[in-house]
Design a protein around this motif. Sequence first.
Motif, PDB file in Angstrom:
ATOM      1  N   PHE B  46     -41.900   5.294 -26.296  1.00 17.93           N
ATOM      2  CA  PHE B  46     -40.535   5.538 -25.840  1.00 17.93           C
ATOM      3  C   PHE B  46     -40.543   6.786 -24.965  1.00 17.93           C
ATOM      4  CE2 PHE B  46     -40.094   3.018 -29.673  1.00 17.93           C
ATOM      5  CZ  PHE B  46     -39.184   2.049 -29.268  1.00 17.93           C
ATOM      6  N   ARG B  47     -40.413   6.559 -23.661  1.00 23.39           N
ATOM      7  CA  ARG B  47     -40.537   7.658 -22.707  1.00 23.39           C
ATOM      8  C   ARG B  47     -39.164   8.036 -22.154  1.00 23.39           C
ATOM      9  NH1 ARG B  47     -44.404   6.477 -17.795  1.00 23.39           N
ATOM     10  NH2 ARG B  47     -42.615   5.272 -17.089  1.00 23.39           N
ATOM     11  N   PHE B  52     -32.024  14.845 -19.617  1.00 23.70           N
ATOM     12  CA  PHE B  52     -31.472  15.385 -20.865  1.00 23.70           C
ATOM     13  C   PHE B  52     -32.149  14.651 -22.019  1.00 23.70           C
ATOM     14  CE2 PHE B  52     -28.514  12.530 -18.629  1.00 23.70           C
ATOM     15  CZ  PHE B  52     -28.599  11.411 -19.448  1.00 23.70           C
ATOM     16  N   SER B  53     -31.926  15.128 -23.232  1.00 25.63           N
ATOM     17  CA  SER B  53     -32.661  14.600 -24.385  1.00 25.63           C
ATOM     18  C   SER B  53     -32.119  13.270 -24.877  1.00 25.63           C
ATOM     19  CB  SER B  53     -32.609  15.606 -25.534  1.00 25.63           C
ATOM     20  OG  SER B  53     -33.356  16.742 -25.197  1.00 25.63           O
ATOM     21  N   HIS B  54     -33.006  12.487 -25.435  1.00 18.68           N
ATOM     22  CA  HIS B  54     -32.639  11.307 -26.204  1.00 18.68           C
ATOM     23  C   HIS B  54     -33.249  11.449 -27.592  1.00 18.68           C
ATOM     24  CE1 HIS B  54     -30.801   9.014 -22.964  1.00 18.68           C
ATOM     25  NE2 HIS B  54     -31.798   9.350 -22.172  1.00 18.68           N
ATOM     26  N   ASN B  55     -32.748  10.665 -28.527  1.00  9.36           N
ATOM     27  CA  ASN B  55     -33.249  10.678 -29.903  1.00  9.36           C
ATOM     28  C   ASN B  55     -33.362   9.237 -30.394  1.00  9.36           C
ATOM     29  OD1 ASN B  55     -32.689  12.811 -32.753  1.00  9.36           O
ATOM     30  ND2 ASN B  55     -33.454  10.722 -32.818  1.00  9.36           N
ATOM     31  N   LEU B  67     -37.478   9.475 -34.086  1.00 13.55           N
ATOM     32  CA  LEU B  67     -38.409  10.218 -33.228  1.00 13.55           C
ATOM     33  C   LEU B  67     -37.924  11.631 -32.914  1.00 13.55           C
ATOM     34  CD1 LEU B  67     -39.566   7.460 -30.681  1.00 13.55           C
ATOM     35  CD2 LEU B  67     -40.583   8.129 -32.862  1.00 13.55           C
ATOM     36  N   GLY B  68     -36.736  11.986 -33.382  1.00 10.19           N
ATOM     37  CA  GLY B  68     -36.195  13.294 -33.031  1.00 10.19           C
ATOM     38  C   GLY B  68     -35.829  13.319 -31.555  1.00 10.19           C
ATOM     39  N   GLU B  74     -41.327  13.384 -21.661  1.00  4.43           N
ATOM     40  CA  GLU B  74     -42.041  13.246 -22.928  1.00  4.43           C
ATOM     41  C   GLU B  74     -41.952  11.801 -23.433  1.00  4.43           C
ATOM     42  OE1 GLU B  74     -41.765  15.519 -27.073  1.00  4.43           O
ATOM     43  OE2 GLU B  74     -41.552  16.875 -25.358  1.00  4.43           O
ATOM     44  N   SER B  75     -42.996  11.382 -24.131  1.00  5.37           N
ATOM     45  CA  SER B  75     -43.059  10.024 -24.647  1.00  5.37           C
ATOM     46  C   SER B  75     -43.540  10.070 -26.088  1.00  5.37           C
ATOM     47  CB  SER B  75     -44.036   9.208 -23.781  1.00  5.37           C
ATOM     48  OG  SER B  75     -44.113   7.888 -24.250  1.00  5.37           O
ATOM     49  N   ARG B  76     -42.946   9.275 -26.939  1.00  2.49           N
ATOM     50  CA  ARG B  76     -43.400   9.221 -28.336  1.00  2.49           C
ATOM     51  C   ARG B  76     -43.647   7.767 -28.754  1.00  2.49           C
ATOM     52  NH1 ARG B  76     -39.928  14.263 -31.093  1.00  2.49           N
ATOM     53  NH2 ARG B  76     -40.635  15.752 -29.514  1.00  2.49           N
ATOM     54  N   PRO B  77     -44.765   7.523 -29.435  1.00  5.71           N
ATOM     55  CA  PRO B  77     -45.136   6.144 -29.775  1.00  5.71           C
ATOM     56  C   PRO B  77     -44.660   5.709 -31.158  1.00  5.71           C
ATOM     57  CG  PRO B  77     -46.975   7.615 -30.218  1.00  5.71           C
ATOM     58  CD  PRO B  77     -45.822   8.495 -29.811  1.00  5.71           C
ATOM     59  N   VAL B  78     -44.416   4.421 -31.292  1.00  6.26           N
ATOM     60  CA  VAL B  78     -44.160   3.817 -32.596  1.00  6.26           C
ATOM     61  C   VAL B  78     -45.003   2.549 -32.692  1.00  6.26           C
ATOM     62  CG1 VAL B  78     -42.432   2.755 -34.114  1.00  6.26           C
ATOM     63  CG2 VAL B  78     -41.780   4.680 -32.651  1.00  6.26           C
TER      64      VAL B  78
END
Lengths: 348, 103
Positions: B46-47, B52-55, B67-68, B74-78
Motif C-alpha cells: 500500500f503506497r 498527506f498521510s493515509h492510514n 498500517l498506521g 512510503e509503502s507498507r506491505p500486507v
Amino acid sequence: MTNYSKKQLHILLLAASFVLPMQAIGSTLKAGDTSLQKWLLPGEVPQPDNNKMTPDRVELGKMLFWDTRLSGDGNMSCASCHNPLFGWSDGLPTARGSKSKVLGRASPVVTNTAFNAMQMWDGRKKTLEEQAMGPMEATVEMNMDIGNLFKWIKSNKGYKTAFDKAYPGEGINQSTLSRAIASFERTIVSNNSPFDQWVKGDAKAMSKEQVRGFGVFLDQNKGNCAACHGAPNFVDNGFHNLGLASYGDEKPDMGRFVQLPLARMKGAFKTPTLRDISLSAPYFHDGSAATLMDVMQTYADHGYVEGNISPEIDSINLTKQDMQDLVAFMEALTTPPKPFTLPILPLD
Amino acid sequence: MKNFIVVCCCLAFSTMANAAEFTVDQKDKKFTESEMNIAVGDTVNFRNDDPFSHNVYSLSEAKSFDLGSYPKGESRPVTFDQAGQIEVGCAIHFDMALIINVK
Ligand SMILES: [Cu+2]
C-alpha cells in the motif's frame, strides 16, 4: 476583439498582478484559472434516490426543523442548536441540551452537510436521513418520547396534510419525518462566496490580502490547509487529532476512536467545512477557539497536547502576516446571507 | 485492471512458489483499485502517493491489520495468508474503500 479597452486592460493588469508562482501545489493564483475550477461545488446537491427534493418535502422539513414540539419539554427544535442567526450553529462553545445541560461537543453547522460523506463530529451517522432522529431520541438533547411524538404528529391535521403532499401514501413515520428534515437541510448551501466568484473569473471579488491568504492556504510549507480542507467543500471527509488542550483532560473525548478503534483515531474529529466559517464562532469540536485568529494560533503552535497529533500539522509554518491573510481568505468563503422565511407551524 | 501495478515478484527466483506481489496506490484520497482478486500468500504493497498521510486498515475476519499513518512515497506491505473477502479502508478518510478477494 482586436483592441482592449482601457477598462479591459486594467482588469488584465489586475489579474496579472495576482499571479504568484505556486508550483508546489499545482494551482495558479489567478482568478478563473482552470486549475482552480475543482473548488466549485457541483450545481446540484446530492440527493438519495428515495428522497429527491421537492418543494413540499423541503417545506415540511422546514416546519419540523423549527418545531419545538419535537422535544420532550416542548421548548427545543433542531433550530435551537442549528440556528441561521449563528451560521446554523448556536454561538456557544459546546451545545446545551435538555434542561440547558452543557454537552461535550459544539453544535456542528448544517451548512453544506449535504455534500458530506458522513455526519456528526465522529462520523457515526452516514446520511442526513440517518442523523435526523438522533437529537430527538437523545435524552441529553431534545429528550423526546418517540412514541408520543408520532401519536401527536398524526393527530395534527396540518402535519397530516403536509406529509400527504410530501410523501403521498407513505404515512407519517420515522422514515418520512427524517427524509423531510434532510430535504430541508439540503437547501442550506453556501456556494456563492467572493471566493467562488473569484474562481469563476472575477479578479476583483477577492482582495489582494485574501488571494495571498489562499496562497498560504495551499502552500504545503506554510498553511498546508488544503491537505485536509480540500476542494470543493473544504473538507477531506476525514478525521484528525489537532492536539487541542482538551485532549489533555483526564478522560478526554476520544472522538472517532469510539466508532473506529484504531490508534490514529484517538481524539480525532471530523474536518469541518470552511465555507461560511466566519459566521459560526466559536470554533473546533470543543469550542476552544473564540475567533478564527485563535484557530490560526492553535495551528501555528502545532497544537498543545502531544500523543496523536495529525502529521499534517507538523509542516505548518505561519507568520503573523500569514495568519492575518488566512483569516481574510476565510472571510471570503462566506456567501452573503439571503433573507430567510420562517414557517408557520400547524397548531392542530 | 487499469492503473494496476503488478510487480510480479520474480516468480522464477522466488522461494515462495507462486506468491505474487502487488502495489496499490493511495492517490487523490482514493485507492487506485476498487476491487482486486489475489491468491492466498500474495502480498499487497500500500503506497501513499498523496501529499498527506493515509492510514490503511482492515477489520475483516480473514485479515485484520492497521498500517498506521504514513506520508507520501512510503509503502507498507500486507501478506494475505487466508482466503476470504477483505474490506480495506483508510481510518482517516471515510470514503476510501477497496475490496480484496483472496482465493
Ligand atoms: Cu486516507
